[in-house]
Design a protein around this motif. Structure first.
Motif, mmCIF file in Angstrom:
data_model
loop_
_atom_site.group_PDB
_atom_site.id
_atom_site.type_symbol
_atom_site.label_atom_id
_atom_site.label_comp_id
_atom_site.label_asym_id
_atom_site.label_seq_id
_atom_site.Cartn_x
_atom_site.Cartn_y
_atom_site.Cartn_z
ATOM 1 N N ARG A 10 49.157 43.233 36.009
ATOM 2 C CA ARG A 10 49.493 41.899 35.524
ATOM 3 C C ARG A 10 48.248 41.039 35.377
ATOM 4 O O ARG A 10 47.250 41.269 36.046
ATOM 5 C CB ARG A 10 50.416 41.219 36.530
ATOM 6 C CG ARG A 10 51.864 41.605 36.391
ATOM 7 C CD ARG A 10 52.662 40.842 37.412
ATOM 8 N NE ARG A 10 54.064 40.764 37.019
ATOM 9 C CZ ARG A 10 54.991 40.081 37.693
ATOM 10 N NH1 ARG A 10 54.647 39.431 38.795
ATOM 11 N NH2 ARG A 10 56.226 40.041 37.281
ATOM 12 N N LYS A 11 48.400 40.021 34.569
ATOM 13 C CA LYS A 11 47.311 39.061 34.446
ATOM 14 C C LYS A 11 47.175 38.235 35.725
ATOM 15 O O LYS A 11 46.060 37.982 36.177
ATOM 16 C CB LYS A 11 47.562 38.149 33.245
ATOM 17 C CG LYS A 11 46.394 37.242 32.937
ATOM 18 C CD LYS A 11 46.457 36.671 31.541
ATOM 19 C CE LYS A 11 45.993 37.661 30.489
ATOM 20 N NZ LYS A 11 44.582 38.064 30.643
ATOM 21 N N THR A 12 48.294 37.838 36.301
ATOM 22 C CA THR A 12 48.219 36.964 37.474
ATOM 23 C C THR A 12 48.955 37.529 38.688
ATOM 24 O O THR A 12 49.310 36.769 39.601
ATOM 25 C CB THR A 12 48.760 35.553 37.145
ATOM 26 O OG1 THR A 12 50.010 35.683 36.469
ATOM 27 C CG2 THR A 12 47.805 34.792 36.270
ATOM 28 N N GLY A 13 49.160 38.831 38.713
ATOM 29 C CA GLY A 13 49.676 39.474 39.916
ATOM 30 C C GLY A 13 50.970 38.862 40.442
ATOM 31 O O GLY A 13 51.903 38.588 39.691
ATOM 32 N N ILE A 14 51.007 38.671 41.754
ATOM 33 C CA ILE A 14 52.177 38.096 42.417
ATOM 34 C C ILE A 14 51.834 36.652 42.766
ATOM 35 O O ILE A 14 50.887 36.402 43.512
ATOM 36 C CB ILE A 14 52.517 38.872 43.700
ATOM 37 C CG1 ILE A 14 52.801 40.343 43.358
ATOM 38 C CG2 ILE A 14 53.709 38.238 44.411
ATOM 39 C CD1 ILE A 14 52.998 41.229 44.586
ATOM 40 N N THR B 270 52.946 45.425 39.686
ATOM 41 C CA THR B 270 52.269 44.152 39.441
ATOM 42 C C THR B 270 50.761 44.326 39.261
ATOM 43 O O THR B 270 50.055 43.367 38.963
ATOM 44 C CB THR B 270 52.479 43.168 40.608
ATOM 45 O OG1 THR B 270 51.818 43.697 41.780
ATOM 46 C CG2 THR B 270 53.949 42.973 40.920
#
Lengths: 613, 613
Positions: free
Chosen positions: A322-326, A319
């Motif tokens: 990612r752009k927005t993680g979790i 993650t």
């Protein structure tokens, strides 16, 4: 609305006054043309409620109803007494449960300091739980000697339970189909033996698409009574299940109120409460704290639990780019725990033990997608699909323990990537019911995410999702108030029903047809009463044409009285009532047209109403 | 709102006061973080407007903008003077138009009795048209000697017009692509030579999906100024075109006001006005009355016209067995005419002549689907698809006359029948732009038909529809007020943008990504300002957390300050910033995790904010 006010001390009547509508735990249906009715089942105590819409023609239209006893005029509601325990006899007659001295409620169950006097729930406005539900013995039930008392266990053994009979009647399906779908793991019937108040319902792609409404207080705002009110309000408008996602104080007490008053299955995320018990420090979580919380909730009667057992240690780094993680709260809690301990997720390593607990109460798994995408940029990535593989594996383990399972799904997914989610889930998870949050099809419309997600929800439900978790207009921005809950529920009822129609559910389109008939025949009141939301339909009509005669007018405000396409269509139908031109060849049609034209002229061209403007 | 009041005499300021917001023809953008900006084109007078969103990081995000000069602080609006004629020079420099003494406006153009004093528009509150727009000469333009002055004619000849350059810049496409798509009939650029105020835009499946907002008074309610206000209000929120569907009095005058003040192409259904001229008696319609109306509207500057030429005599009986007959107003008018005369639809029999008129002004056809389904029960039936065949035939005829063409589509269609509509339209109509009304995916939610149809609209746009006609919450119930117009526009912008993303339009997802970045970084103000509707996003946030510091808070009201998944994700990202565990094999990952775990512990487990509750 009440969310401007952080005061925790509100009575139910205060809340309903503020919302400008009668309390939904007190009042009846929003229109007198809706009447509570029952299908009598094969045993006297098996009566399946439905909503009967009374038409001006004298006819009726039966609709699925989730509002519980509150809408039955014979029922006298009292939130401090709770609903009648509909399933009590069914559960005890099976002879496989025992009651026992359960876990003692503790102050920390309500997020209070460990030093608080035991049993006194400070700050909740309540003395203690016994005072709240004096008639409810605190002895919970469970499967005798750890027996699986799950609908799945019965279904596998070929047993058709009263609960299955109930949903069969409710869905106009055979009880055997219900049993088969449950036995195959393609459907779940969430029904904790400690929540006998709930009316059985089924979640599976062969049945009507269901919707869930989330409620729950948080550290920031909202009160217990408000949450109970939101629960019954949500079911009033069609929520099939309600998830209590409370995270602040009074979690235990709030849940007790909700369960004792809820006619629909209640879901939770036990991890939220477990985290409160360790003062919000994820690294201090442990299997023991979690297990204790699960048992607490099993004993209270929670019907399904979101368990983020698929967030594996090795998936967390996936993650990072990612752009927005979790964005899943549960997912991020478990990721934080994994990071802190450098150990595998304790929900994964203790999964078999958890199954042994849940099977003794018939709590259904909702295997959480802790790594779901939080932006369309992150949709369908490696982290998400890696977790899905694990959820498939866990689902098989759960079913081997006779525990019912559904699988949670995203999230934020652009339209062209939605179907892959459904197809993969079916394949990887053996067609276990998919339970998705939307998905939101774009990120650019905060304030309207009921709509960005309603689009994705309708599509994924058409392709097979069994239950849709609603999204309200407040998503990403704040906590939903009553209006937001209603808007979220109505939007998701639209998505679910549109999917039922597209899937060809045998009973779905009859509703559309009844409303379209009413529309075509200018039966305005019937059109309002057949609407998902009669109040809004009627109010909107009255804004333009408020006078009472307009409700019987054979025109509407769009075209005005001078010219009306519906009237012309009616004429066409009358002209061709004998259908001699309808299916004939061209010559017949032309001949038919000619005679009809003369007929039409002779009638004085009566396609119009008198001009009144 | 104003719809409770049938009074026709309202000033613009009255209307805006009632709506509780600054008049959209007066005020600027809804947030100071939106700034009007321009791309300079290849000639000095070619500046393409866009909306620049100013971020707190110092960056900007460019967004497509339809609001016209009203949002440029340098522009001084005056609805009685109208907008500057942006395209005047481009049109005249082509040297192929002539101005001429046009048709004299007549009282019946405004639906007044023939006996009214000529030129005096009784009941409209205006003296006469010359007084309304004193600076606007009444001499219309047309192609010299009937020449085709259409963008299609130029495109076919290999000419790239300034209008094409404009849309190329606006869409981040090459001008040659724009020309090719227009030449092939796969896109239209509606731009009447008599509506020089409009900013060029393109409708075609290769370009951004467009949306249309319908406005228009009716016999029942609404005033002229209100309609102008609705037009600019709709474009403020993103309407790419506006259809004026007025049916009551003052049709001509209302349209004049709208055209002179509209920065977007205006569409109409000339049949509605023609019907008014014969006092609502469909059987008295004739080619002559219709032709006169079309010329009247061509001279005023209408950019595209819905023409129900596909409602053929032999198709009318096909609707007799439908649940809801013919629901298109235009379709039912022509059906009534066919029935009354037992003759073929005069729009069909005079179609070539109509083409010759439209080509001289560059009016685009929107071939109306008069037999579209009005309930999901009637979707995709013989009547609907028979008409589609005829629309395909008429489209080919129109293009052979160098007239631009788009094809209108349904309507009410359940999800599983939507794709067939798109596929058939492409095949039958040679990929001419499809322009659909929704479609509504279920009939059961009057009051929420923006949502029932937003679902279908997003899907059909993903599959290729080029423009979506919006549906407001008042559909089937009443006339939309300002709030309804805004809700309809925002809902359809969502559908269109979700489709742009799903189609992989090169510029589409950057917007989502910018908003998701802001969300992940807790840049609340940026999140609001990047929203389709910043006002609503901000208001919703403030309902739960009204204090100013909450706008910079690194948490939101859903989880509260104690625990925040976004913060944990940030920690994961920081830990794996060097990515040594991200793409490695399992052993590397585990090793990476171990060191990261120690790093995490050493940092004091700083994934949380200080507990403040």
């Amino acid at each position: 609305m009440t969310t401007h006010d952080n005061t925790q001390q509100k009575s139910v009547s205060d809340v309903s006054e503020q919302a400008g509508t009668a309390s939904s735990t007190q009042g009846g249906y929003p229109t007198p043309a809706w009447r509570k009715a029952y299908h009598q089942g094969p045993r006297p105590d098996l009566r399946v409620p439905y909503r009967e819409v009374l038409l001006s023609t004298g006819g009726t239209v039966p609709l699925y109803d989730t509002s519980g006893p509150y809408t039955d005029p014979a029922f006298e509601p009292d939130v401090r007494r709770g609903l009648p325990p509909l399933r009590d006899a069914w559960i005890s007659q099976r002879g496989d449960v025992e009651d026992y001295h359960g876990r003692e409620p503790r102050p920390e169950d309500d997020g209070l300091k460990h030093t608080s006097p035991r049993g006194v729930v400070l700050g909740s406005g309540l003395d203690n739980l016994d005072a709240v539900f004096p008639g409810r013995p605190r002895r919970p039930r469970r499967g005798r000697d750890g027996a699986a008392v799950t609908q799945l266990a019965y279904a596998k053994r070929g047993i058709v339970t009263p609960e299955m009979e109930f949903v069969a009647l409710r869905e106009s399906m055979s009880a055997e189909t219900v049993r088969e779908e449950i036995a195959a793991g393609r459907a779940v019937l969430p029904a904790n033996v400690n929540h006998p108040e709930s009316e059985p319902m089924i979640i599976g792609s062969k049945f009507l698409v269901k919707i869930n409404a989330n409620i729950g207080n948080s550290a920031v705002t909202s009160s217990i009574e408000e949450e109970v009110e939101k629960m019954s309000w949500a079911t009033r408008w069609g929520a099939d299940t309600v998830m209590d996602l409370s995270t602040g104080r009074n979690i235990h007490t709030t849940r007790e109120w909700i369960l004792r008053n809820s006619p629909v299955p209640i879901g939770t995320v036990p991890l939220y409460q477990a985290l409160e018990k360790v003062d919000g420090r994820a690294e201090e979580l442990s299997w023991d704290v979690y297990r204790d919380t699960v048992i607490e909730q099993c004993e209270q009667g929670v019907d399904y639990m979101t368990v983020h057992a698929g967030v594996l240690l090795r998936y967390v780094p996936l993650t990072a780019r990612r752009k927005t993680g979790i964005v899943s709260r549960g997912g991020s809690i478990m990721a934080a725990w994994c990071l802190a301990h450098h150990e595998e997720n304790f929900l994964y390593t203790h999964f078999d033990e958890l199954c042994e607990i849940l099977r003794a109460y018939d709590v259904t798994y909702s295997l959480g997608d802790g790594l779901r995408p939080g932006s369309i940029a992150d949709a369908n990535d490696e982290a998400q699909f890696a977790e899905l593989q694990t959820l498939g594996e866990l689902g098989r383990i759960a079913r081997s323990h006779d525990v019912q399972v559904m699988i949670e799904g995203p999230g934020h997914v652009p339209m062209h990537k939605i179907k892959e989610n459904m197809d993969l889930q079916k394949e990887i998870c053996d067609e276990a019911p998919f339970y998705t949050l939307g998905p939101l099809t774009t990120d650019v419309a905060p304030g309207y995410d009921h709509i960005t997600s309603g689009i994705g929800a309708a599509m994924i439900a058409w392709w097979g999702t069994a239950m849709l978790c609603y999204v309200t207009p407040k998503e990403h921005l704040g906590l939903p108030n009553r209006d937001d809950v209603k808007t979220g529920v109505i939007t998701y009822k639209i998505a679910a029903h549109a999917a039922d129609v597209a899937k060809g559910h045998p009973s779905a389109q009859a509703w559309d047809d009844a409303l379209s008939d009413a529309r075509f025949e200018f039966r305005w009141e019937d059109q309002f009463n057949l609407a998902l939301d009669p109040e809004t339909a009627r109010d909107f009509h009255d804004e333009t044409l408020p006078a009472a005669p307009a409700k019987t007018a054979h025109f509407c405000s769009m075209c005005g009285p001078k010219f009306c396409s519906m009237k012309i269509s009616r004429t066409v139908m009358d002209l061709y009532a004998d259908a001699d031109g309808v299916n004939g060849d061209d010559a017949t049609v032309v001949a038919g047209m000619k005679s009809k034209s003369e007929e039409f002229a002779a009638s004085g061209h009566k396609v119009y109403l008198p001009v009144v403007d």
